[in-house]
Write an enzyme that holds these catalytic residues in place. Sequence first.
Site, PDB file in Angstrom:
ATOM      1  N   GLY A 149       0.770  -1.221   0.000  1.00 15.85           N
ATOM      2  CA  GLY A 149       0.000   0.000   0.000  1.00 15.85           C
ATOM      3  C   GLY A 149       0.801   1.270   0.000  1.00 15.85           C
ATOM      4  N   LEU A 176      -5.479   3.779   3.034  1.00 18.20           N
ATOM      5  CA  LEU A 176      -5.086   3.776   1.631  1.00 18.20           C
ATOM      6  C   LEU A 176      -4.259   2.546   1.264  1.00 18.20           C
ATOM      7  CD1 LEU A 176      -4.064   7.523   1.231  1.00 18.20           C
ATOM      8  CD2 LEU A 176      -6.240   6.466   0.677  1.00 18.20           C
ATOM      9  N   ASP A 177      -4.149   1.604   2.197  1.00 22.15           N
ATOM     10  CA  ASP A 177      -3.213   0.497   1.979  1.00 22.15           C
ATOM     11  C   ASP A 177      -3.770  -0.633   1.118  1.00 22.15           C
ATOM     12  OD1 ASP A 177      -1.397   1.865   3.393  1.00 22.15           O
ATOM     13  OD2 ASP A 177      -1.419   0.633   5.175  1.00 22.15           O
ATOM     14  N   THR A 178      -4.134  -0.301  -0.101  1.00 23.70           N
ATOM     15  CA  THR A 178      -4.416  -1.321  -1.108  1.00 23.70           C
ATOM     16  C   THR A 178      -3.139  -2.136  -1.333  1.00 23.70           C
ATOM     17  OG1 THR A 178      -6.009   0.127  -2.206  1.00 23.70           O
ATOM     18  CG2 THR A 178      -5.071  -1.648  -3.522  1.00 23.70           C
ATOM     19  N   VAL A 179      -3.280  -3.433  -1.605  1.00 24.35           N
ATOM     20  CA  VAL A 179      -2.100  -4.267  -1.839  1.00 24.35           C
ATOM     21  C   VAL A 179      -2.070  -4.728  -3.297  1.00 24.35           C
ATOM     22  CG1 VAL A 179      -2.085  -5.059   0.550  1.00 24.35           C
ATOM     23  CG2 VAL A 179      -3.255  -6.443  -1.171  1.00 24.35           C
TER      24      VAL A 179
END
Length: 430
Positions: free
Chosen positions: A50, A243-246
Amino acid sequence: MHWMTPDVARPRRGSPPTSRTSPPPRRPPRRDGEQGPSGHAVGFVLVHAGAGYHSESKAKEYKHVCKRACQRAVEKLKAGAMAVDAVTAALVELEDSPFTNAGTGSNLNLSGEIECDASIMDGKSLHFGAVGALSGIKNPVLVANRLLQEAQKGKLSAGRIPPCFLVGKGAYHWAVHHGIPPCPSDKMATKFSLSAYKRNKRKMELAEKAESEYKQAKKRRQSSENGGLVDPAPQPDDDSGSLDTVGAIVVDGEGNVAAAVSSGGLAMKHPGRVGQAAHYGCGCWAENAWNLNPYSTAVSTSGCGEHLVRTMLARECSTAVQSEDAHQNLLETMQNKFISSPFLASEDCVLGGVIVLRCCKCVDTQPPQDIQALLVEFLWSHTTESMCVGYMSAQDGKAKTHISRLPAGAVAGQSLAIEGGVCRLGNLVD
């Protein structure tokens, strides 16, 4: 590996900075431990946990999950799997971590439920699979991958076109029908995500109360020229993991690329909201080299979904690095087509990050000659305070991890950081 010098862009709306890094050599010397003529596994994986804010107290956990994700992908590559299967394995590991905002531990929406987005793209077939606002499935990327696989089989009965993007209950029922086990949402919530939800809900209630009082005060003072309106209370801060999309990008032993991305979405999002992680050209992109494209490219993004959707950042970055100087062109794309994008002109804080991989075949000039190998260039860039990445080749004993941060004085959403490196992978599979 040859490393590039970190670079940071100038403030928003300014002219794009120049890169301080010269293009990498086309045929760097063979690294120790690289594949030789014996025909060992070839491949490379780059993952991200992220683009957002990664506290020093949790840096170890973020790095550890990136390391495990790289190892899972490399295990698949060593077993002869193609890039799309390896990238799926990496994403499952990232989704299963309670420290990431994807799968287990995802942000809760306004209703206190978990809804996930995910997508995957195969650079060889150019097929794409995605799910949005999906509840009740532990690993959304498995559903996205299954959609991709089913689409590759061709048309359904009576000539129907198979879906590539499903949302909500329809996505859930399709997944269960295709053998993917359900998982109650409460099993996917963690102590951290539940406490963050309660904290954010309380902040919203206080902000709404303050806004109501502010409007009433404004009405009372409209008749006075020097009324001196009271500033409303500050809005709730985004949670550090919001906001920590992977995501992950992979190149396999045949030179195929694949990309994937998964997200629980923004904290306190409206039910049914679908972010960039599910949108075509916004969350991920993968494209093998062909006549007009000399390089194979793969991209995975993270950040504020609305900003990434409105700029189609994944595909923009893929196009950018088709040019000779990938580092410079990615830097200019992040500056001109993201931070200073006319589509985001009303935004004063543009938040996002990308990981990018491009590769091409090269011929070894050292004996034995005329053996094809892969030259891989990998980059990451972000406008957020930090971005956690990990990378590993099939010849490496362990993955390397790094938390990239904006330098002191740089303003998140208005400046960017860019780093990366190049490596040469051994003999390709014919």
